[in-house]
Design a protein around this motif. Sequence first.
Motif, PDB file in Angstrom:
ATOM      1  N   TRP A   2      -1.811  -0.409  -8.195  1.00 18.34           N
ATOM      2  CA  TRP A   2      -1.965   0.108  -6.828  1.00 18.34           C
ATOM      3  C   TRP A   2      -0.950   1.208  -6.500  1.00 18.34           C
ATOM      4  CZ3 TRP A   2      -4.778  -2.200  -2.544  1.00 18.34           C
ATOM      5  CH2 TRP A   2      -5.601  -3.269  -2.917  1.00 18.34           C
ATOM      6  N   THR A  30      -6.617  -0.738   4.444  1.00 19.26           N
ATOM      7  CA  THR A  30      -6.710  -0.731   2.980  1.00 19.26           C
ATOM      8  C   THR A  30      -7.689  -1.784   2.484  1.00 19.26           C
ATOM      9  OG1 THR A  30      -4.446   0.084   2.814  1.00 19.26           O
ATOM     10  CG2 THR A  30      -5.394  -0.912   0.835  1.00 19.26           C
ATOM     11  N   ASN A  54      -1.532   4.665  -4.821  1.00 21.31           N
ATOM     12  CA  ASN A  54      -1.924   4.569  -3.413  1.00 21.31           C
ATOM     13  C   ASN A  54      -0.742   4.229  -2.497  1.00 21.31           C
ATOM     14  OD1 ASN A  54      -4.648   5.012  -4.041  1.00 21.31           O
ATOM     15  ND2 ASN A  54      -4.923   2.866  -4.514  1.00 21.31           N
ATOM     16  N   ASP A 101       2.519   2.503 -10.847  1.00 14.91           N
ATOM     17  CA  ASP A 101       1.610   3.630 -10.719  1.00 14.91           C
ATOM     18  C   ASP A 101       1.045   4.013 -12.083  1.00 14.91           C
ATOM     19  OD1 ASP A 101       3.636   5.072 -12.003  1.00 14.91           O
ATOM     20  OD2 ASP A 101       4.269   6.107 -10.171  1.00 14.91           O
ATOM     21  N   VAL A 112     -11.103  -1.635   0.202  1.00 10.28           N
ATOM     22  CA  VAL A 112     -11.212  -2.374  -1.062  1.00 10.28           C
ATOM     23  C   VAL A 112     -12.353  -3.378  -1.015  1.00 10.28           C
ATOM     24  CG1 VAL A 112     -10.016  -4.028  -2.561  1.00 10.28           C
ATOM     25  CG2 VAL A 112      -8.778  -2.081  -1.625  1.00 10.28           C
ATOM     26  N   TYR A 159      -2.140 -11.431 -10.776  1.00 18.94           N
ATOM     27  CA  TYR A 159      -1.316 -10.957  -9.665  1.00 18.94           C
ATOM     28  C   TYR A 159      -0.492 -12.110  -9.121  1.00 18.94           C
ATOM     29  CZ  TYR A 159      -5.203 -12.750  -6.798  1.00 18.94           C
ATOM     30  OH  TYR A 159      -6.165 -13.530  -6.232  1.00 18.94           O
ATOM     31  N   SER A 208       3.827  -2.783  -6.851  1.00 21.41           N
ATOM     32  CA  SER A 208       2.879  -2.447  -7.899  1.00 21.41           C
ATOM     33  C   SER A 208       3.527  -1.492  -8.889  1.00 21.41           C
ATOM     34  CB  SER A 208       1.614  -1.820  -7.282  1.00 21.41           C
ATOM     35  OG  SER A 208       0.587  -1.725  -8.236  1.00 21.41           O
TER      36      SER A 208
END
Length: 144
Positions: free
Chosen positions: A138, A71, A141, A53, A75, A117, A51
């Motif tokens: 993501w 996770t 995280n 940040d 979500v 994605y 991902s």
Amino acid sequence: MEAAPVAEPYVPTDEDRASVEAWFREYDALAAKADIERLADMAVFPLNVVSDDSAGEGVAAQWTRERYVETMAQVMGGGGDVRMESVRTPHFLSAGLVVVITEATMTWEGGSTRTRYADLLIKNDGKWRFQTMVQSGWGDNLRS
């Protein structure tokens, strides 16, 4: 010295395409029920998660099954009536490797959002399994 021969890109068969489409139908059905344990059964661990940040820096991590389940429970566990419409474009690298780009719209009461994605699926024991997830946003995280 002779140049090395250039390999032609893999051309998927109708069966290849149909098997990936069937895999995603199963995945979507399980996701709609938030059946996270069964979704985890469709993966190969450690799972690569890539991902960026909030600073725009790329981040990568490897998740265990336990981290994935934890996770995804956070979500997907929010409940409510969320609908997701997806258009997927598979790019076969071989008969056992496919990168799938998904354009998705998630809609819920009072709003919607669009996202893009990618997933890398690998054929493992004759079945497709996801091994890498790539999605923007993501990364903060993933640093923990």
